[in-house]
Design a protein around this motif. Structure first.
Motif, mmCIF file in Angstrom:
data_model
loop_
_atom_site.group_PDB
_atom_site.id
_atom_site.type_symbol
_atom_site.label_atom_id
_atom_site.label_comp_id
_atom_site.label_asym_id
_atom_site.label_seq_id
_atom_site.Cartn_x
_atom_site.Cartn_y
_atom_site.Cartn_z
ATOM 1 N N THR A 98 -13.799 -14.693 125.154
ATOM 2 C CA THR A 98 -13.429 -14.566 123.753
ATOM 3 C C THR A 98 -12.471 -15.695 123.382
ATOM 4 O OG1 THR A 98 -11.750 -12.981 124.451
ATOM 5 C CG2 THR A 98 -13.827 -12.088 123.631
ATOM 6 N N PRO A 99 -12.378 -16.060 122.095
ATOM 7 C CA PRO A 99 -11.625 -17.262 121.707
ATOM 8 C C PRO A 99 -10.187 -17.290 122.194
ATOM 9 C CG PRO A 99 -12.951 -16.491 119.860
ATOM 10 C CD PRO A 99 -13.078 -15.448 120.934
ATOM 11 N N ALA A 100 -9.457 -16.176 122.078
ATOM 12 C CA ALA A 100 -8.045 -16.183 122.459
ATOM 13 C C ALA A 100 -7.860 -16.518 123.931
ATOM 14 C CB ALA A 100 -7.413 -14.830 122.148
ATOM 15 N N LEU A 101 -8.767 -16.067 124.778
ATOM 16 C CA LEU A 101 -8.628 -16.316 126.209
ATOM 17 C C LEU A 101 -8.956 -17.762 126.560
ATOM 18 C CD1 LEU A 101 -10.063 -13.003 127.694
ATOM 19 C CD2 LEU A 101 -7.682 -13.674 127.393
ATOM 20 N N VAL A 102 -9.915 -18.360 125.841
ATOM 21 C CA VAL A 102 -10.208 -19.772 126.060
ATOM 22 C C VAL A 102 -9.021 -20.624 125.637
ATOM 23 C CG1 VAL A 102 -11.648 -21.706 125.324
ATOM 24 C CG2 VAL A 102 -12.711 -19.529 125.897
ATOM 25 N N ILE A 160 -1.762 -8.118 127.960
ATOM 26 C CA ILE A 160 -1.169 -8.793 126.802
ATOM 27 C C ILE A 160 -0.858 -7.753 125.737
ATOM 28 C CG2 ILE A 160 -3.354 -9.260 125.610
ATOM 29 C CD1 ILE A 160 -0.636 -11.879 125.995
ATOM 30 N N PRO A 161 0.282 -7.855 125.053
ATOM 31 C CA PRO A 161 0.579 -6.897 123.982
ATOM 32 C C PRO A 161 -0.234 -7.192 122.719
ATOM 33 C CG PRO A 161 2.372 -8.471 124.227
ATOM 34 C CD PRO A 161 1.405 -8.745 125.339
ATOM 35 N N LEU A 162 -0.447 -6.158 121.934
ATOM 36 C CA LEU A 162 -1.033 -6.305 120.608
ATOM 37 C C LEU A 162 0.092 -6.272 119.578
ATOM 38 C CD1 LEU A 162 -4.196 -4.003 120.837
ATOM 39 C CD2 LEU A 162 -4.019 -6.471 121.214
ATOM 40 N N VAL A 163 -0.039 -7.091 118.561
ATOM 41 C CA VAL A 163 1.002 -7.192 117.537
ATOM 42 C C VAL A 163 0.359 -7.166 116.154
ATOM 43 C CG1 VAL A 163 2.526 -8.514 119.053
ATOM 44 C CG2 VAL A 163 0.948 -9.720 117.540
ATOM 45 N N ALA A 164 1.178 -6.873 115.158
ATOM 46 C CA ALA A 164 0.727 -6.916 113.766
ATOM 47 C C ALA A 164 0.959 -8.308 113.205
ATOM 48 C CB ALA A 164 1.479 -5.880 112.940
ATOM 49 N N VAL A 165 0.016 -8.796 112.415
ATOM 50 C CA VAL A 165 0.196 -10.050 111.680
ATOM 51 C C VAL A 165 0.112 -9.748 110.190
ATOM 52 C CG1 VAL A 165 -0.598 -11.631 113.464
ATOM 53 C CG2 VAL A 165 -2.271 -10.583 111.962
ATOM 54 N N LEU A 166 0.992 -10.370 109.430
ATOM 55 C CA LEU A 166 1.052 -10.151 107.998
ATOM 56 C C LEU A 166 1.690 -11.358 107.328
ATOM 57 C CD1 LEU A 166 3.986 -7.641 107.513
ATOM 58 C CD2 LEU A 166 3.050 -8.111 109.745
ATOM 59 N N ARG A 167 1.472 -11.441 106.025
ATOM 60 C CA ARG A 167 2.068 -12.554 105.308
ATOM 61 C C ARG A 167 3.573 -12.341 105.180
ATOM 62 N NH1 ARG A 167 -2.130 -13.838 100.452
ATOM 63 N NH2 ARG A 167 -0.624 -12.565 99.314
ATOM 64 N N LYS A 168 4.280 -13.463 105.002
ATOM 65 C CA LYS A 168 5.737 -13.404 104.959
ATOM 66 C C LYS A 168 6.253 -12.552 103.804
ATOM 67 C CE LYS A 168 6.348 -17.923 107.144
ATOM 68 N NZ LYS A 168 6.842 -19.319 106.992
ATOM 69 N N GLY A 234 -2.778 -7.680 103.448
ATOM 70 C CA GLY A 234 -3.010 -6.576 104.362
ATOM 71 C C GLY A 234 -2.292 -6.807 105.685
ATOM 72 N N VAL A 235 -2.618 -5.948 106.663
ATOM 73 C CA VAL A 235 -2.024 -6.038 107.996
ATOM 74 C C VAL A 235 -3.153 -6.173 109.010
ATOM 75 C CG1 VAL A 235 -0.560 -4.926 109.715
ATOM 76 C CG2 VAL A 235 -0.087 -4.595 107.278
ATOM 77 N N GLY A 236 -3.029 -7.115 109.918
ATOM 78 C CA GLY A 236 -3.999 -7.269 110.990
ATOM 79 C C GLY A 236 -3.362 -6.942 112.325
ATOM 80 N N ILE A 237 -4.190 -6.652 113.319
ATOM 81 C CA ILE A 237 -3.703 -6.417 114.681
ATOM 82 C C ILE A 237 -4.445 -7.373 115.602
ATOM 83 C CG2 ILE A 237 -3.447 -4.756 116.555
ATOM 84 C CD1 ILE A 237 -3.436 -2.533 114.490
ATOM 85 N N VAL A 238 -3.670 -8.187 116.320
ATOM 86 C CA VAL A 238 -4.257 -9.197 117.208
ATOM 87 C C VAL A 238 -3.467 -9.215 118.515
ATOM 88 C CG1 VAL A 238 -5.030 -10.621 115.268
ATOM 89 C CG2 VAL A 238 -2.815 -11.085 116.335
ATOM 90 N N ASP A 239 -3.965 -9.966 119.465
ATOM 91 C CA ASP A 239 -3.232 -10.138 120.718
ATOM 92 C C ASP A 239 -2.146 -11.193 120.542
ATOM 93 O OD1 ASP A 239 -4.269 -12.934 122.027
ATOM 94 O OD2 ASP A 239 -5.812 -11.962 120.812
ATOM 95 N N ALA A 240 -1.146 -11.139 121.396
ATOM 96 C CA ALA A 240 0.004 -12.028 121.267
ATOM 97 C C ALA A 240 -0.357 -13.491 121.490
ATOM 98 C CB ALA A 240 1.092 -11.600 122.249
ATOM 99 N N MET A 241 -1.432 -13.776 122.239
ATOM 100 C CA MET A 241 -1.823 -15.173 122.439
ATOM 101 C C MET A 241 -2.310 -15.795 121.149
ATOM 102 S SD MET A 241 -3.694 -15.188 126.183
ATOM 103 C CE MET A 241 -4.774 -13.811 125.774
ATOM 104 N N THR A 242 -3.086 -15.049 120.378
ATOM 105 C CA THR A 242 -3.592 -15.569 119.111
ATOM 106 C C THR A 242 -2.453 -15.856 118.147
ATOM 107 O OG1 THR A 242 -5.701 -14.410 119.373
ATOM 108 C CG2 THR A 242 -5.096 -15.047 117.148
ATOM 109 N N VAL A 243 -1.440 -15.006 118.181
ATOM 110 C CA VAL A 243 -0.303 -15.155 117.257
ATOM 111 C C VAL A 243 0.365 -16.517 117.419
ATOM 112 C CG1 VAL A 243 2.062 -14.341 116.858
ATOM 113 C CG2 VAL A 243 0.176 -12.728 116.911
ATOM 114 N N ARG A 244 0.422 -17.035 118.639
ATOM 115 C CA ARG A 244 1.078 -18.327 118.865
ATOM 116 C C ARG A 244 0.484 -19.422 117.993
ATOM 117 N NH1 ARG A 244 -0.115 -17.850 125.149
ATOM 118 N NH2 ARG A 244 1.099 -15.986 125.642
ATOM 119 N N ASP A 245 -0.787 -19.347 117.711
ATOM 120 C CA ASP A 245 -1.447 -20.387 116.919
ATOM 121 C C ASP A 245 -1.356 -20.145 115.423
ATOM 122 O OD1 ASP A 245 -2.284 -21.733 119.219
ATOM 123 O OD2 ASP A 245 -4.074 -20.482 119.397
#
Length: 290
Positions: A98-102, A160-168, A234-245
């Protein structure tokens, strides 16, 4: 008779001269004659009579040759298969992830496995790892939250933890950490839980807390979650690796305290022998990353 002696004997039987046997086996003609004498002495029988430049096999030699023909045929078959086996062994390992792992996980492992400066070759597919393994397009799959399946041999290689992503400017951005209950009161950008293992993990966490998992926007990958949240809120839930980007692209992330970490899984087709380079990479994947 050992295999080397059998090869000498079989070649002599086929070509009939020590000179041609020496040429075919890459040894000297006196060496062939000497090995033949030693073999006859050990066996206690005469195998050939010399007639001019040729060797005529005795009755005993013909009996032995008839018994040994299956061995010679097997030896010839092995020799004919070796080029294909060498080509197979040199073929690059194919990994589907999956993209985050690559993008965020596999790099340090490849370095440790000898791929620095691409001293080895690899094929990376960013697709559906399970489908790629089933079709034979990939040797190894890398995926988060892979549920147990009888067709795959799987290994947990990290979490890996899952986190919420949202606009500022989102109201929840003012909080340092979130809960599933807080997230569930806002439109959710997430995954089809019947198709995505990560979606299934998130739905299970919601259900355990008596919450409804009903995304307003269903997407296939974590990167899509971030893009849709940035575009429409809205609110998304992603893995912490994706958040770095993506946290530098107008989004913020917040930990979710009551969703468990997801496992990172390496897997391959069960009960199928692995090529040596595939086994080497799988070994590197299973070692803890320093």
């Amino acid at each position: 008779m050992d295999l080397r002696e059998l090869e000498l004997f079989g070649t002599l039987m086929r070509v009939g001269t020590t000179t041609e046997t020496a040429r075919l086996l890459g040894i000297s003609q006196p060496g062939v004659s000497g090995q033949l004498k030693r073999l006859e002495s050990r066996l206690g029988v005469s195998l050939f009579h010399r007639t001019g430049n040729r060797l005529e096999p005795t009755h005993e030699a013909n009996e032995l040759f008839a018994l040994a023909v299956p061995i010679f045929n097997t030896h010839a078959l092995i020799r004919s298969k070796l080029p294909a086996l060498r080509n197979l062994a040199s073929r690059p390992v194919s990994v589907s992830a999956t993209p985050a792992l690559v993008e965020g996980f596999i790099g340090p492992i490849l370095i440790r496995a000898g791929y620095r400066n691409w001293k080895k070759r690899i094929v990376l597919r960013v697709h559906s790892p399970e489908d790629d393994l089933r079709s034979g397009e990939a040797d190894i799959g890398l995926q988060m939250a892979l549920p147990p399946k009888a067709e795959f041999q799987a290994y947990k290689i990290g979490h890996i933890p899952l986190v919420a992503v949202l606009r500022k400017d989102h109201p929840l951005a003012q909080m340092k950490e979130l809960t599933c209950a807080a997230v569930s009161t806002h439109p959710l950008v997430c995954y089809n839980a019947d198709w995505s293992p990560m979606g299934g993990t998130i739905r299970a966490a919601f259900t355990a807390l008596g919450l409804s998992y009903d995304p307003a926007c269903v997407v296939p990958f974590c990167a899509n979650v971030c893009s849709m949240v940035r575009a429409c809120g809205g609110v998304g839930i992603v893995d912490a690796m994706t958040v770095r980007d993506y946290v530098m692209q107008g989004l913020v992330s917040r930990p979710i305290t009551d969703i468990p970490n997801v496992s990172i899984i390496a897997f391959h087709r069960r009960n199928e022998p692995l090529r040596a380079p595939v086994q080497d990479l799988l070994t590197a994947l299973r070692k803890p990353v320093a």
